[in-house]
Design a protein around this motif. Structure first.
Motif, PDB file in Angstrom:
ATOM      1  N   LEU A 197       9.740  10.807  10.780  1.00 14.42           N
ATOM      2  CA  LEU A 197       8.466  10.095  10.728  1.00 14.42           C
ATOM      3  C   LEU A 197       7.839  10.188   9.336  1.00 14.42           C
ATOM      4  CD1 LEU A 197       6.846  11.010  14.173  1.00 14.42           C
ATOM      5  CD2 LEU A 197       7.969   8.876  13.498  1.00 14.42           C
ATOM      6  N   LYS A 198       7.999  11.339   8.697  1.00 21.88           N
ATOM      7  CA  LYS A 198       7.444  11.496   7.355  1.00 21.88           C
ATOM      8  C   LYS A 198       8.096  10.517   6.387  1.00 21.88           C
ATOM      9  CE  LYS A 198       6.669  14.830   3.633  1.00 21.88           C
ATOM     10  NZ  LYS A 198       6.806  16.245   3.192  1.00 21.88           N
ATOM     11  N   ARG A 199       9.420  10.389   6.451  1.00 19.73           N
ATOM     12  CA  ARG A 199      10.123   9.460   5.561  1.00 19.73           C
ATOM     13  C   ARG A 199       9.774   8.006   5.895  1.00 19.73           C
ATOM     14  NH1 ARG A 199      12.922  14.047   5.549  1.00 19.73           N
ATOM     15  NH2 ARG A 199      14.210  14.591   3.724  1.00 19.73           N
ATOM     16  N   THR A 200       9.619   7.733   7.175  1.00 22.59           N
ATOM     17  CA  THR A 200       9.224   6.370   7.573  1.00 22.59           C
ATOM     18  C   THR A 200       7.853   6.028   7.010  1.00 22.59           C
ATOM     19  OG1 THR A 200      10.494   6.528   9.632  1.00 22.59           O
ATOM     20  CG2 THR A 200       8.763   4.862   9.541  1.00 22.59           C
ATOM     21  N   LEU A 201       6.929   6.959   7.148  1.00 20.21           N
ATOM     22  CA  LEU A 201       5.586   6.736   6.635  1.00 20.21           C
ATOM     23  C   LEU A 201       5.587   6.576   5.118  1.00 20.21           C
ATOM     24  CD1 LEU A 201       2.508   6.661   6.649  1.00 20.21           C
ATOM     25  CD2 LEU A 201       2.508   9.156   6.881  1.00 20.21           C
ATOM     26  N   PHE A 219      -5.018 -11.310   0.005  1.00 21.11           N
ATOM     27  CA  PHE A 219      -5.388 -11.352   1.420  1.00 21.11           C
ATOM     28  C   PHE A 219      -4.138 -11.417   2.297  1.00 21.11           C
ATOM     29  CE2 PHE A 219      -6.085 -14.226   5.057  1.00 21.11           C
ATOM     30  CZ  PHE A 219      -6.977 -13.476   5.790  1.00 21.11           C
ATOM     31  N   ILE A 220      -3.216 -12.294   1.955  1.00 21.98           N
ATOM     32  CA  ILE A 220      -1.997 -12.454   2.747  1.00 21.98           C
ATOM     33  C   ILE A 220      -1.151 -11.193   2.696  1.00 21.98           C
ATOM     34  CG2 ILE A 220       0.179 -13.731   2.913  1.00 21.98           C
ATOM     35  CD1 ILE A 220      -1.383 -16.191   1.879  1.00 21.98           C
ATOM     36  N   VAL A 221      -0.955 -10.657   1.495  1.00 23.94           N
ATOM     37  CA  VAL A 221      -0.129  -9.466   1.350  1.00 23.94           C
ATOM     38  C   VAL A 221      -0.749  -8.273   2.070  1.00 23.94           C
ATOM     39  CG1 VAL A 221       0.721  -7.760  -0.316  1.00 23.94           C
ATOM     40  CG2 VAL A 221       1.006 -10.199  -0.769  1.00 23.94           C
ATOM     41  N   ASP A 222      -2.055  -8.119   1.933  1.00 26.54           N
ATOM     42  CA  ASP A 222      -2.728  -7.009   2.628  1.00 26.54           C
ATOM     43  C   ASP A 222      -2.525  -7.105   4.132  1.00 26.54           C
ATOM     44  OD1 ASP A 222      -3.684  -5.647   0.457  1.00 26.54           O
ATOM     45  OD2 ASP A 222      -5.650  -6.597   0.457  1.00 26.54           O
ATOM     46  N   ASN A 223      -2.661  -8.304   4.678  1.00 28.47           N
ATOM     47  CA  ASN A 223      -2.475  -8.460   6.119  1.00 28.47           C
ATOM     48  C   ASN A 223      -1.038  -8.169   6.531  1.00 28.47           C
ATOM     49  OD1 ASN A 223      -4.731  -9.651   8.050  1.00 28.47           O
ATOM     50  ND2 ASN A 223      -5.182 -10.372   5.976  1.00 28.47           N
ATOM     51  N   LEU A 224      -0.071  -8.582   5.735  1.00 30.75           N
ATOM     52  CA  LEU A 224       1.324  -8.299   6.052  1.00 30.75           C
ATOM     53  C   LEU A 224       1.611  -6.801   5.977  1.00 30.75           C
ATOM     54  CD1 LEU A 224       3.114 -11.231   4.175  1.00 30.75           C
ATOM     55  CD2 LEU A 224       2.789 -10.964   6.645  1.00 30.75           C
ATOM     56  N   VAL A 225       1.061  -6.154   4.959  1.00 31.88           N
ATOM     57  CA  VAL A 225       1.265  -4.712   4.818  1.00 31.88           C
ATOM     58  C   VAL A 225       0.650  -3.956   5.989  1.00 31.88           C
ATOM     59  CG1 VAL A 225       0.645  -2.687   3.425  1.00 31.88           C
ATOM     60  CG2 VAL A 225       1.507  -4.753   2.306  1.00 31.88           C
ATOM     61  N   GLU A 226      -0.581  -4.318   6.344  1.00 28.35           N
ATOM     62  CA  GLU A 226      -1.236  -3.624   7.452  1.00 28.35           C
ATOM     63  C   GLU A 226      -0.514  -3.881   8.768  1.00 28.35           C
ATOM     64  OE1 GLU A 226      -3.105  -1.558   6.474  1.00 28.35           O
ATOM     65  OE2 GLU A 226      -4.128  -2.268   4.695  1.00 28.35           O
ATOM     66  N   ALA A 227      -0.001  -5.103   8.960  1.00 26.52           N
ATOM     67  CA  ALA A 227       0.712  -5.416  10.198  1.00 26.52           C
ATOM     68  C   ALA A 227       2.002  -4.621  10.329  1.00 26.52           C
ATOM     69  CB  ALA A 227       1.015  -6.912  10.256  1.00 26.52           C
ATOM     70  N   SER A 228       2.647  -4.296   9.191  1.00 26.60           N
ATOM     71  CA  SER A 228       3.933  -3.593   9.228  1.00 26.60           C
ATOM     72  C   SER A 228       3.793  -2.079   9.287  1.00 26.60           C
ATOM     73  CB  SER A 228       4.770  -3.977   7.995  1.00 26.60           C
ATOM     74  OG  SER A 228       4.105  -3.588   6.802  1.00 26.60           O
ATOM     75  N   SER A 229       2.588  -1.586   9.424  1.00 25.95           N
ATOM     76  CA  SER A 229       2.391  -0.134   9.496  1.00 25.95           C
ATOM     77  C   SER A 229       3.180   0.467  10.662  1.00 25.95           C
ATOM     78  CB  SER A 229       0.909   0.179   9.673  1.00 25.95           C
ATOM     79  OG  SER A 229       0.720   1.554   9.963  1.00 25.95           O
ATOM     80  N   PRO A 230       3.873   1.571  10.433  1.00 28.56           N
ATOM     81  CA  PRO A 230       4.619   2.207  11.534  1.00 28.56           C
ATOM     82  C   PRO A 230       3.726   2.681  12.670  1.00 28.56           C
ATOM     83  CG  PRO A 230       4.557   3.632   9.600  1.00 28.56           C
ATOM     84  CD  PRO A 230       4.052   2.300   9.161  1.00 28.56           C
ATOM     85  N   SER A 231       2.450   2.865  12.405  1.00 28.83           N
ATOM     86  CA  SER A 231       1.525   3.263  13.484  1.00 28.83           C
ATOM     87  C   SER A 231       1.359   2.171  14.524  1.00 28.83           C
ATOM     88  CB  SER A 231       0.168   3.646  12.898  1.00 28.83           C
ATOM     89  OG  SER A 231      -0.420   2.542  12.237  1.00 28.83           O
ATOM     90  N   ASN A 232       1.688   0.922  14.163  1.00 33.81           N
ATOM     91  CA  ASN A 232       1.576  -0.192  15.111  1.00 33.81           C
ATOM     92  C   ASN A 232       2.801  -0.326  16.008  1.00 33.81           C
ATOM     93  OD1 ASN A 232      -0.856  -0.837  13.830  1.00 33.81           O
ATOM     94  ND2 ASN A 232       0.130  -2.260  12.421  1.00 33.81           N
ATOM     95  N   ASN A 233       3.830   0.472  15.725  1.00 32.84           N
ATOM     96  CA  ASN A 233       5.090   0.407  16.484  1.00 32.84           C
ATOM     97  C   ASN A 233       5.099   1.487  17.562  1.00 32.84           C
ATOM     98  OD1 ASN A 233       7.803   0.639  17.367  1.00 32.84           O
ATOM     99  ND2 ASN A 233       8.541  -0.182  15.411  1.00 32.84           N
TER     100      ASN A 233
END
Length: 581
Positions: free
Chosen positions: A110-114, A143-157
């Motif tokens: 998880l640490k490496r994933t984060l 705006f677009i990149v920020d939303n994509l980055v936030e959507a791909s957060s491992p916490s959302n999986n």
């Protein structure tokens, strides 16, 4: 519709249509956050994230800087290699609640994933800066990149978030079943975003909007609430509050000890507040003049009931824009002496370079949006709520994605979020007029627009003014709010709260961390003002009450009853219009 209003509507439509024919240079510097919301609300959720011409410029910008791109890529690869061998020191911000579980730091996988996520996100955001884009294109791509980055957060999986995994074990997967039901319910109807509060968490008139008062006037456009005095003596000059036109009024009367109305009434002010009707297709023609006339009617009613020649006015957000135009109308008709003091809260009048949301506004988007609302007769407030959420995806989308759907919890009952989920429709006429103001930045130009047939010149507003902004406001950039002090002709007191857009309004006493900044002078530059400002501990509510008291006349014995012979009370506050959905 009158001949004059038809002509104004045609002129506004023509200006918006002509602007839509070509996205001229500098468009990214036009428009307020409010106007972005109004323009973007008619677009589908997918279209909001299409980069369009900004994406082409982004790719071209990177192609022009191959060495920078190569360096960014090599740096990414090197840092990812350090992550894999356990030598990277990159870590989330200590206050980032998404990664508060100790497993993110102690579990090697998880640490490496984060860390990989953090490294990749940092590189993606860096590419936007590397492309050397203009302000507007950089803000759009960011705006677009920020939303994509936030959507791909491992916490959302659900398979990576340790809290979710523990919850699955504890409930035998029941959390995902409950979350699935919530997901289906939330996305079945607009706004298609996670619920931030349960629909039955509060009841207006029972838990919210409970300050005692009565409706003393009802028209097709609004109800006027007169609040019951709570002190033996009151200031002679009444205060009229003009709330936003895209939300219910009760943001200023949330609950006991969280109500600006209650605070002012208990400070000895006579307070009146407009509660706008929730319009539908029948009211499509209502525009700026309709609402401006309504404000004048409310002012007159407050004056008649209180038997005073003057009234103080407080405008909030879009209500502040309307109120400012009405003040200019009164100045043009030599009637501004009706106003004892004028106040604005989280309101942008100068729409030049108003931050991220303004950069996302385009002429073509504005033209398409006004056509859509014209066909329907109104702009749906639920669509605006969806856009609000995507401007702060971490707080207002993914936080609730994890809580509601992955953890299977009900969202907490929070009065501000309940109010935010209780929107008001905007008439097609008002939508068109607001977009026209935005595209031309008309309020900054003497005679750039009209109100009730008279040219608007904000410089003619020479009564004392009190202007409030929030330093963390992501919708109404505080620097843009500050420029109001340079537009008005009278003495302005600018106050900068430590809060954001809504929290700046809901700022009751009792919070030990609350503070605001103010100054005795208003230089041309907002940055210069901030350098010379002093910090004051406590809430601006107390400061405002004192400022208002100095301008609303001497004290007198409170009136024996609400209303008057001409304006008999119709029903108890919060009235009937506030319940319209």
């Amino acid at each position: 519709m009158t001949d004059t209003s038809m002509r104004l509507a045609r002129d506004a439509d023509r200006r918006i249509h002509e602007a839509g024919a070509d996205d001229e240079p500098g468009v990214s510097e036009l428009g307020t956050p409010l106007d972005l919301l109004l323009a973007d609300a008619s677009r589908g959720p997918i279209r909001r994230f299409l980069p369009g011409i900004s994406g082409v410029k982004f790719a071209a910008g990177l192609a022009r800087h191959p060495r920078t791109l190569a360096g960014r890529t090599l740096g990414l690869g090197a840092e990812l290699a350090r992550v894999q061998v356990g030598r990277s020191e990159i870590a989330p911000h200590p206050k980032d609640r998404r990664f508060s579980d100790e497993a993110w730091a102690k579990n090697p996988f998880l640490k490496r994933t984060l860390q990989s996520y953090l490294v990749a996100g940092e590189a993606a955001r860096g590419l936007v800066a590397d492309a050397g884009l203009g302000h507007g294109d950089e803000q759009r791509m960011g705006f677009i990149v920020d939303n994509l980055v936030e959507a791909s957060s491992p916490s959302n999986n659900p398979m990576l978030n340790p809290k979710v995994l523990k919850r699955i074990i504890d409930t035998g997967g029941g959390n995902l079943v409950a979350g699935g039901r919530r997901f289906v319910r939330d996305f079945a109807t607009a706004p298609r975003v996670p619920s931030m509060v349960e629909p039955d968490a509060f009841e207006v008139g029972e838990d919210l909007a409970v300050t005692p008062g009565q409706v003393v006037l009802r028209t097709d456009v609004f109800e006027l609430i007169q609040y019951t005095p709570q002190t033996p003596k009151v200031r002679t000059v009444p205060l009229l509050i003009v709330p936003p036109t895209i939300n219910k009024y009760y943001v200023i009367d949330l609950a006991e000890r969280r109500s600006l109305v209650e605070h002012l009434v208990q400070a000895g002010q006579q307070v009146y507040c407009i509660s706008w009707r929730n319009p539908d297709a029948r009211h499509a023609d209502w525009g700026l003049d309709t609402y401006g006339q309504a404000i004048l009617e409310a002012m007159t009613t407050a004056q008649v009931i209180s038997r005073q020649e003057q009234v103080a006015v407080l405008g909030i957000c879009s209500g502040g824009m309307l109120a400012s135009m009405v003040m200019a109308h009164l100045a043009a008709t030599d009637d501004l002496d009706r106003v004892a003091a004028f106040s604005l809260a989280v309101t942008v009048l100068d729409q030049h370079d108003a931050g991220l949301p303004s950069a996302l506004l385009s002429h073509k988007g504005a033209a398409a949006s006004t056509r859509a609302s014209r066909d329907k007769g109104y702009l749906d407030g639920r669509a605006l709520a969806e856009i609000f959420a995507w401007l702060r995806p971490n707080d207002l989308i993914w936080n609730y994605w994890v809580n509601n759907y992955l953890m299977g919890h009900a969202p907490k009952a929070f009065d501000i979020l309940y109010w935010n989920a209780d929107p008001v429709r905007m008439t097609a006429g008002m939508h068109r007029d607001f977009m026209d103001l935005a595209l031309r930045n008309a309020l900054t130009k003497a005679g750039g627009c009209t109100m009730l047939g008279t040219p608007v010149d904000l410089g003619d507003i020479d009564v004392d003014s009190y202007v409030v902004a929030g330093i963390a406001d992501h919708l109404c950039k505080w620097e843009s709010c500050y420029r109001t002090t340079q537009l008005f002709g009278g003495d302005s007191r600018f106050v900068l709260s430590t809060s954001g857009h809504i929290a700046a309004m809901v700022n009751p006493p009792g919070n030990e961390r609350a503070s605001f900044q103010t100054s005795d002078s208003n230089p041309a530059s907002a940055a210069e003002w901030l350098d010379g400002a002093r910090q004051v501990n406590g809430t601006w509510w107390d400061d405002y009450a004192a400022w208002l008291a100095a301008r609303t006349g001497p004290e007198r014995t409170k009136p024996r009853k609400v209303g008057s012979a001409r304006f008999e009370p119709l029903c108890d506050a919060p009235g009937t219009y506030v319940h319209d959905r």
